[in-house]
Design a protein around this motif. Structure first.
Motif, PDB file in Angstrom:
ATOM      1  N   LEU A  76       0.867  -1.075  -0.031  1.00  0.00           N
ATOM      2  CA  LEU A  76       0.125  -0.072   0.076  1.00  0.00           C
ATOM      3  C   LEU A  76       0.836   1.281   0.080  1.00  0.00           C
ATOM      4  O   LEU A  76       1.451   1.533   0.952  1.00  0.00           O
ATOM      5  CB  LEU A  76      -0.913   0.088   1.260  1.00  0.00           C
ATOM      6  CG  LEU A  76      -1.777   1.444   1.513  1.00  0.00           C
ATOM      7  CD1 LEU A  76      -2.636   1.342   0.166  1.00  0.00           C
ATOM      8  CD2 LEU A  76      -2.559   1.145   2.690  1.00  0.00           C
ATOM      9  N   ASP A  77       0.738   2.020  -0.999  1.00  0.00           N
ATOM     10  CA  ASP A  77       1.513   3.279  -1.246  1.00  0.00           C
ATOM     11  C   ASP A  77       0.675   4.265  -0.722  1.00  0.00           C
ATOM     12  O   ASP A  77      -0.134   4.585  -1.681  1.00  0.00           O
ATOM     13  CB  ASP A  77       2.188   3.364  -2.766  1.00  0.00           C
ATOM     14  CG  ASP A  77       3.107   4.406  -2.626  1.00  0.00           C
ATOM     15  OD1 ASP A  77       3.229   5.342  -1.908  1.00  0.00           O
ATOM     16  OD2 ASP A  77       4.002   4.345  -3.710  1.00  0.00           O
ATOM     17  N   LEU A  78       0.829   5.231   0.200  1.00  0.00           N
ATOM     18  CA  LEU A  78      -0.109   6.290   0.502  1.00  0.00           C
ATOM     19  C   LEU A  78       0.265   7.402  -0.252  1.00  0.00           C
ATOM     20  O   LEU A  78      -0.602   8.281   0.006  1.00  0.00           O
ATOM     21  CB  LEU A  78       0.285   6.497   2.120  1.00  0.00           C
ATOM     22  CG  LEU A  78      -0.223   5.176   3.184  1.00  0.00           C
ATOM     23  CD1 LEU A  78      -0.136   5.786   4.545  1.00  0.00           C
ATOM     24  CD2 LEU A  78      -1.646   4.809   2.963  1.00  0.00           C
ATOM     25  N   ARG A  79       1.338   7.503  -0.645  1.00  0.00           N
ATOM     26  CA  ARG A  79       1.670   8.908  -1.584  1.00  0.00           C
ATOM     27  C   ARG A  79       0.814   9.156  -2.873  1.00  0.00           C
ATOM     28  O   ARG A  79       0.221   8.215  -3.154  1.00  0.00           O
ATOM     29  CB  ARG A  79       3.122   8.742  -2.129  1.00  0.00           C
ATOM     30  CG  ARG A  79       4.070   8.578  -0.824  1.00  0.00           C
ATOM     31  CD  ARG A  79       5.519   8.343  -1.699  1.00  0.00           C
ATOM     32  NE  ARG A  79       5.575   7.059  -2.406  1.00  0.00           N
ATOM     33  CZ  ARG A  79       6.705   6.692  -3.010  1.00  0.00           C
ATOM     34  NH1 ARG A  79       7.789   7.267  -3.328  1.00  0.00           N
ATOM     35  NH2 ARG A  79       6.642   5.529  -3.665  1.00  0.00           N
ATOM     36  N   PRO A  80       0.399  10.466  -3.099  1.00  0.00           N
ATOM     37  CA  PRO A  80      -0.231  10.731  -4.005  1.00  0.00           C
ATOM     38  C   PRO A  80      -0.102   9.873  -5.454  1.00  0.00           C
ATOM     39  O   PRO A  80      -0.744   9.636  -6.143  1.00  0.00           O
ATOM     40  CB  PRO A  80       0.142  12.224  -4.571  1.00  0.00           C
ATOM     41  CG  PRO A  80       0.512  12.833  -2.878  1.00  0.00           C
ATOM     42  CD  PRO A  80       1.311  11.577  -2.507  1.00  0.00           C
ATOM     43  N   GLU A  81       1.307   9.871  -5.754  1.00  0.00           N
ATOM     44  CA  GLU A  81       1.644   9.024  -6.925  1.00  0.00           C
ATOM     45  C   GLU A  81       1.470   7.565  -6.778  1.00  0.00           C
ATOM     46  O   GLU A  81       1.762   6.944  -7.767  1.00  0.00           O
ATOM     47  CB  GLU A  81       2.961   9.320  -7.529  1.00  0.00           C
ATOM     48  CG  GLU A  81       4.081   9.007  -6.569  1.00  0.00           C
ATOM     49  CD  GLU A  81       4.627   9.840  -5.319  1.00  0.00           C
ATOM     50  OE1 GLU A  81       5.668   9.740  -4.746  1.00  0.00           O
ATOM     51  OE2 GLU A  81       3.649  10.743  -5.091  1.00  0.00           O
TER      52      GLU A  81
END
Length: 572
Positions: free
Chosen positions: A253-258
């Protein structure tokens, strides 16, 4: 008879040139080199060298006295008696001859004195100190301990390269090797309820010890959640590969906008937990000042939004914008700010990542945050809050023990994490918490937290600690204090003396006594190389722990091919 005596005296005087002067030069050289004093032996423990010097000095001085003050008068007397000349004429002739010999051989006498003095200077100044140092080095000594020297630590304390997998055994957790290359284990039964704290600068080995631990706990069937606010080049691959090997789901899970994937920060967990997460994330708590009146209205609006929406950020923002008639609204503005991050801004019908599903499916989860983005940083804390709450809530029904790990404590510490440190171990979960140092942890990014209390909570409730290179004074001194004391037999004093020509010699006296010293000194903690930690574990003294990376295949990155967070809950 007189003529025979005269012949003998004449022969003796002839022989004296040059032999008298040569023989005289010998004691002069010896006296000049050995010095005429001291005339007696040392009172205590005279050495062989003292005896040799004493005998040589006395013999040389006696010979010099005899050759200088006895031989010339005897020669003078014999010459007067046997010369057949009046005394005045004989005396004048003898002294004229003696003056001629002195004029001819004075260089031998002066050379003997100067050469002896020069040799003594070179001996005292250069040879004797080195000889003294060598004799000291080969001395048969009593066994003593040695206090820590930073120079020795830097020169001798080197990282070790080995394959951790060779030391993995059933029923134990392997951390690394000690100074004698013996494996350091901790029993699995105790591991279940033992939190860990790992401190150290970036790139010094905190991730290395996680590699070994994660490989083992996944093999034992535990669930793993690793919250990484800054990213790691290897751990996502390791978690992915080990999950695949174990036949379990891996979630990135990547929480960053990108980043890919979807997560709704305020849809999971119980109603009260969801509300609490929003209140803390948006700073709507009571603080005891005039803002509490406005915050109370904001919380009331939040309660209405939670009752009338599905809890997604997009839905709550639409509701608040419709119901809020004020130009100023912290809740509305915070929801708007979070909605600009695609990961959180999806409609509620797109379920996305579910912590509950991951726990129930015993998944392996890697969560990527971003320390530079304040919204993502707050979302990371909200994730931790939801995770600790769900671990507790689902404990009766979830299938396995969970190992929860989080890096960069300074930036992701939150109230829920502090509470979990003290309570979550009884809900089949133990934690691996990572930070830079105690000084770093004591100054959390969230100013609502008491940094001292957080550090104290970590000290008390993390029985196993690993410290990689203590760069700050607080951590170095804490490491020394926690390692406890030991009694060492050390050399307390060893004396030298300086001779007349400035050379320093070791004396044969040294004082050995007992001295209390830490098992691990602050000096050692400050000079640890990469991948070497100081380990504190129940049931054993503080020790150096050598860690080494595991084998990791980074040829495939599943999270780059498909969005993360699409898992569903499978009832059991």
């Amino acid at each position: 008879m007189q003529s025979t005596a005269a012949v003998l005296v004449d022969h003796a005087l002839l022989w004296s040139s040059p032999w008298y002067w040569i023989v005289l030069a010998v004691p002069l050289f010896m006296v000049s080199m050995l010095h005429p004093v001291p005339w007696r032996l040392p009172l205590n423990d005279a050495s062989f060298r003292d005896w040799l010097t004493f005998i040589g000095r006395r013999a040389s001085v006696i010979a010099l006295y005899a050759w200088l003050f006895l031989v010339p008068p005897i020669a003078f007397f014999l010459f007067i008696v046997t010369s057949g000349m009046p005394f005045q004429a004989a005396a004048s002739s003898f002294f004229a001859w003696l003056g001629g010999r002195i004029g001819q051989y004075w260089s031998i006498i002066l050379g003997a004195v100067l050469y002896g003095a020069l040799l003594r200077f070179l001996w005292d100044r250069y040879v004797l100190p080195r000889l003294s140092s060598y004799l000291r080095s080969v001395r048969v000594r009593q066994d003593t301990d040695k206090l820590v020297d930073a120079r020795d630590e830097i020169a001798n304390l080197q990282a070790k390269q080995f394959e951790p997998e060779k030391f993995f055994v059933e029923g134990k957790i392997f951390y690394g090797l000690d100074v004698n290359d013996q494996p350091i284990y901790y029993g699995l039964e105790d591991f279940y309820t033992t939190h860990h704290l790992v401190l150290g600068p970036s790139d010094f080995g905190k991730g290395i010890i996680l590699q070994s631990v994660f490989k083992q706990v996944i093999g034992f069937g535990f669930g793993v959640f690793y919250v990484d606010p800054k990213g790691d080049n290897w751990l996502p691959y390791l978690l992915q590969n080990e999950a695949k090997k174990a036949g379990r789901r891996f979630v990135y899970l990547d929480l960053r906008p990108e980043g890919k994937g979807v997560w709704h920060p305020f849809m999971g967990g119980s109603d009260r937990e969801r509300r609490t997460r929003i209140v803390r994330a948006f700073n709507l708590e009571k603080v005891g000042d005039n803002s509490d009146v406005y915050k109370a209205k904001e919380r009331a609006l939040l309660d209405d939004a939670l009752e009338n929406t599905d809890g997604s950020i997009k839905a709550m923002l639409e509701y608040v914008k419709k119901e809020q008639d004020s130009d100023l609204s912290m809740l509305r503005d915070s929801l708007r700010e979070w909605s600009r991050v695609n990961t959180f801004a999806q409609p509620g019908k797109r379920k996305g990542h579910s912590i509950e599903a991951c726990l129930m499916n015993n998944a392996i989860v890697y969560v990527r945050g971003d320390l530079r983005d304040p919204v993502v940083k707050e979302a990371t804390k909200a994730y931790i809050a939801e995770l600790t709450g769900e671990i507790t809530r689902l404990e009766p029904v979830r299938p396995a023990h969970v190992v929860f790990s989080a890096d960069e404590l300074k930036f992701i510490a939150c109230a829920e994490l502090m509470e979990a440190i003290a309570t979550i171990r009884q809900f089949r979960c133990n934690m691996f918490l990572l930070g830079q140092s105690f000084a770093n942890v004591e100054a959390p990014d969230d100013k609502r937290l008491d940094g001292k209390a957080l550090a104290s909570e970590l000290e008390v409730n993390t029985p196993i600690k690993f410290v990689y290179r203590a760069e700050d004074k607080r951590t170095a001194e804490w490491t020394e204090y926690m390692s406890t004391k030991q009694q060492l037999c050390v050399v307390q004093r060893e004396t030298t003396k300086t001779n007349t020509h400035g050379g320093e010699e070791w004396e044969g006296h040294r004082m050995v006594g007992s001295q209390e010293a830490p098992i691990i000194s602050a000096t050692t903690a400050r000079n640890l190389p990469r991948r070497v930690a100081i380990g504190f574990m129940p049931g054993r003294l503080a020790t150096k722990v050598f860690t080494s990376p595991t084998k990791i295949d980074n040829s495939e990155a599943s999270w780059e091919d498909k969005p993360a967070g699409s898992e569903t809950l499978h009832p059991r």
